[in-house]
Scaffold this motif. Sequence first.
Motif, PDB file in Angstrom:
ATOM      1  N   VAL A  27       0.839  -1.203   0.000  1.00 39.90           N
ATOM      2  CA  VAL A  27       0.000   0.000   0.000  1.00 39.90           C
ATOM      3  C   VAL A  27       0.875   1.255   0.000  1.00 39.90           C
ATOM      4  CG1 VAL A  27      -1.662   1.315   1.385  1.00 39.90           C
ATOM      5  CG2 VAL A  27      -1.996  -1.117   1.023  1.00 39.90           C
ATOM      6  N   ALA A  28       1.976   1.237   0.726  1.00 35.85           N
ATOM      7  CA  ALA A  28       2.871   2.397   0.733  1.00 35.85           C
ATOM      8  C   ALA A  28       3.478   2.622  -0.648  1.00 35.85           C
ATOM      9  CB  ALA A  28       3.978   2.204   1.772  1.00 35.85           C
ATOM     10  N   PHE A  29       3.855   1.541  -1.348  1.00 40.43           N
ATOM     11  CA  PHE A  29       4.392   1.670  -2.697  1.00 40.43           C
ATOM     12  C   PHE A  29       3.334   2.241  -3.650  1.00 40.43           C
ATOM     13  CE2 PHE A  29       5.058  -0.120  -6.952  1.00 40.43           C
ATOM     14  CZ  PHE A  29       6.285   0.465  -7.253  1.00 40.43           C
ATOM     15  N   LEU A  30       2.105   1.735  -3.561  1.00 39.58           N
ATOM     16  CA  LEU A  30       1.036   2.251  -4.420  1.00 39.58           C
ATOM     17  C   LEU A  30       0.744   3.719  -4.124  1.00 39.58           C
ATOM     18  CD1 LEU A  30      -1.455  -0.757  -4.438  1.00 39.58           C
ATOM     19  CD2 LEU A  30      -0.009   0.035  -6.315  1.00 39.58           C
ATOM     20  N   LEU A  31       0.795   4.090  -2.861  1.00 40.26           N
ATOM     21  CA  LEU A  31       0.566   5.491  -2.487  1.00 40.26           C
ATOM     22  C   LEU A  31       1.656   6.388  -3.054  1.00 40.26           C
ATOM     23  CD1 LEU A  31      -1.228   7.421  -0.853  1.00 40.26           C
ATOM     24  CD2 LEU A  31       0.201   6.946   1.116  1.00 40.26           C
ATOM     25  N   ILE A  32       2.888   5.932  -3.020  1.00 42.88           N
ATOM     26  CA  ILE A  32       3.985   6.712  -3.609  1.00 42.88           C
ATOM     27  C   ILE A  32       3.776   6.879  -5.105  1.00 42.88           C
ATOM     28  CG2 ILE A  32       6.461   6.621  -4.159  1.00 42.88           C
ATOM     29  CD1 ILE A  32       6.851   5.348  -1.382  1.00 42.88           C
ATOM     30  N   VAL A  33       3.380   5.805  -5.780  1.00 40.80           N
ATOM     31  CA  VAL A  33       3.166   5.870  -7.231  1.00 40.80           C
ATOM     32  C   VAL A  33       2.045   6.846  -7.566  1.00 40.80           C
ATOM     33  CG1 VAL A  33       2.372   4.538  -9.227  1.00 40.80           C
ATOM     34  CG2 VAL A  33       4.115   3.601  -7.718  1.00 40.80           C
ATOM     35  N   TRP A  83      -6.478   9.458  -1.110  1.00 42.34           N
ATOM     36  CA  TRP A  83      -7.124   9.431   0.207  1.00 42.34           C
ATOM     37  C   TRP A  83      -7.454   8.009   0.648  1.00 42.34           C
ATOM     38  CZ3 TRP A  83      -6.820  13.045   3.626  1.00 42.34           C
ATOM     39  CH2 TRP A  83      -6.628  14.367   3.225  1.00 42.34           C
ATOM     40  N   THR A  84      -7.888   7.177  -0.285  1.00 42.42           N
ATOM     41  CA  THR A  84      -8.219   5.795   0.058  1.00 42.42           C
ATOM     42  C   THR A  84      -6.978   5.028   0.488  1.00 42.42           C
ATOM     43  OG1 THR A  84     -10.025   5.831  -1.535  1.00 42.42           O
ATOM     44  CG2 THR A  84      -9.279   3.676  -0.800  1.00 42.42           C
ATOM     45  N   LEU A  85      -5.891   5.165  -0.264  1.00 38.93           N
ATOM     46  CA  LEU A  85      -4.662   4.460   0.089  1.00 38.93           C
ATOM     47  C   LEU A  85      -4.068   4.977   1.393  1.00 38.93           C
ATOM     48  CD1 LEU A  85      -2.980   4.113  -3.419  1.00 38.93           C
ATOM     49  CD2 LEU A  85      -3.855   2.262  -1.996  1.00 38.93           C
ATOM     50  N   ALA A  86      -4.145   6.273   1.628  1.00 39.07           N
ATOM     51  CA  ALA A  86      -3.633   6.830   2.880  1.00 39.07           C
ATOM     52  C   ALA A  86      -4.434   6.323   4.081  1.00 39.07           C
ATOM     53  CB  ALA A  86      -3.661   8.354   2.828  1.00 39.07           C
ATOM     54  N   THR A  87      -5.749   6.253   3.927  1.00 35.26           N
ATOM     55  CA  THR A  87      -6.598   5.736   5.001  1.00 35.26           C
ATOM     56  C   THR A  87      -6.332   4.254   5.236  1.00 35.26           C
ATOM     57  OG1 THR A  87      -8.285   7.354   4.398  1.00 35.26           O
ATOM     58  CG2 THR A  87      -8.989   5.515   5.781  1.00 35.26           C
ATOM     59  N   LEU A  88      -6.189   3.500   4.155  1.00 35.98           N
ATOM     60  CA  LEU A  88      -5.895   2.073   4.264  1.00 35.98           C
ATOM     61  C   LEU A  88      -4.543   1.845   4.926  1.00 35.98           C
ATOM     62  CD1 LEU A  88      -6.795  -0.822   3.559  1.00 35.98           C
ATOM     63  CD2 LEU A  88      -5.646  -0.517   1.369  1.00 35.98           C
ATOM     64  N   LEU A  89      -3.545   2.659   4.583  1.00 36.34           N
ATOM     65  CA  LEU A  89      -2.226   2.531   5.192  1.00 36.34           C
ATOM     66  C   LEU A  89      -2.284   2.799   6.695  1.00 36.34           C
ATOM     67  CD1 LEU A  89       0.838   2.104   4.667  1.00 36.34           C
ATOM     68  CD2 LEU A  89       1.001   4.567   4.410  1.00 36.34           C
ATOM     69  N   LEU A  90      -2.988   3.826   7.098  1.00 40.56           N
ATOM     70  CA  LEU A  90      -3.129   4.136   8.520  1.00 40.56           C
ATOM     71  C   LEU A  90      -3.846   3.017   9.258  1.00 40.56           C
ATOM     72  CD1 LEU A  90      -2.692   6.270  10.742  1.00 40.56           C
ATOM     73  CD2 LEU A  90      -4.919   7.180  10.152  1.00 40.56           C
ATOM     74  N   ALA A  91      -4.910   2.484   8.672  1.00 40.44           N
ATOM     75  CA  ALA A  91      -5.650   1.393   9.306  1.00 40.44           C
ATOM     76  C   ALA A  91      -4.787   0.142   9.435  1.00 40.44           C
ATOM     77  CB  ALA A  91      -6.913   1.096   8.510  1.00 40.44           C
ATOM     78  N   LEU A  92      -4.014  -0.169   8.399  1.00 45.56           N
ATOM     79  CA  LEU A  92      -3.146  -1.349   8.465  1.00 45.56           C
ATOM     80  C   LEU A  92      -2.067  -1.199   9.529  1.00 45.56           C
ATOM     81  CD1 LEU A  92      -2.677  -2.269   4.701  1.00 45.56           C
ATOM     82  CD2 LEU A  92      -3.818  -3.642   6.446  1.00 45.56           C
ATOM     83  N   ILE A  93      -1.528  -0.002   9.657  1.00 47.07           N
ATOM     84  CA  ILE A  93      -0.499   0.231  10.680  1.00 47.07           C
ATOM     85  C   ILE A  93      -1.084   0.062  12.079  1.00 47.07           C
ATOM     86  CG2 ILE A  93       0.966   2.014  11.706  1.00 47.07           C
ATOM     87  CD1 ILE A  93       1.468   3.003   8.828  1.00 47.07           C
ATOM     88  N   LEU A  94      -2.277   0.602  12.286  1.00 52.98           N
ATOM     89  CA  LEU A  94      -2.904   0.468  13.603  1.00 52.98           C
ATOM     90  C   LEU A  94      -3.303  -0.973  13.895  1.00 52.98           C
ATOM     91  CD1 LEU A  94      -5.082   3.706  13.705  1.00 52.98           C
ATOM     92  CD2 LEU A  94      -2.964   3.241  14.932  1.00 52.98           C
ATOM     93  N   LEU A  95      -3.799  -1.701  12.891  1.00 52.69           N
ATOM     94  CA  LEU A  95      -4.186  -3.096  13.098  1.00 52.69           C
ATOM     95  C   LEU A  95      -2.973  -4.008  13.275  1.00 52.69           C
ATOM     96  CD1 LEU A  95      -7.158  -3.465  10.597  1.00 52.69           C
ATOM     97  CD2 LEU A  95      -7.248  -3.471  13.092  1.00 52.69           C
ATOM     98  N   SER A  96      -1.845  -3.647  12.699  1.00 53.02           N
ATOM     99  CA  SER A  96      -0.656  -4.491  12.849  1.00 53.02           C
ATOM    100  C   SER A  96      -0.154  -4.489  14.286  1.00 53.02           C
ATOM    101  CB  SER A  96       0.444  -4.033  11.905  1.00 53.02           C
ATOM    102  OG  SER A  96       0.935  -2.771  12.301  1.00 53.02           O
TER     103      SER A  96
END
Length: 118
Positions: free
Chosen positions: A14-20, A59-72
């Motif tokens: 997700v971080a790679f896709l967000l950068i792209v 915005w979707t990828l940023a939200t998904l990245l934040l959620a994944l970090i918190l769930l990890s």
Amino acid sequence: MSTFTIFLALIVVVAFLLIVVIMVQNPKGGGLSSSFGGGGTQQLGGVKKTTDFLDKSTWTLATLLLALILLSNVAINRGGENLDSKALDVDATTTQSLPTIPSDTANDAAEPIETPQE
């Protein structure tokens, strides 16, 4: 493969896709969004729709990245150890003594260093 490893792999993707997606955007309107649909043609939905897609995907990828970090954090294997604070435990209070210097090294350190005279 542990749950934390799966979360870690998803976070990297997700971080790679967000950068792209961020790199494709151009704030002055000259990026990918202007090359699609420029000149009045309606390729891939036009400039406005491409910009909306890139904005929504950011915005979707940023939200998904934040959620994944918190769930990890929930998935981290703590090994069953007790996470209570030792500072609050009355029985666990111990005193530490200062390290002592052996007497033979203390005398060596006190001797002046001789420098050769010219």
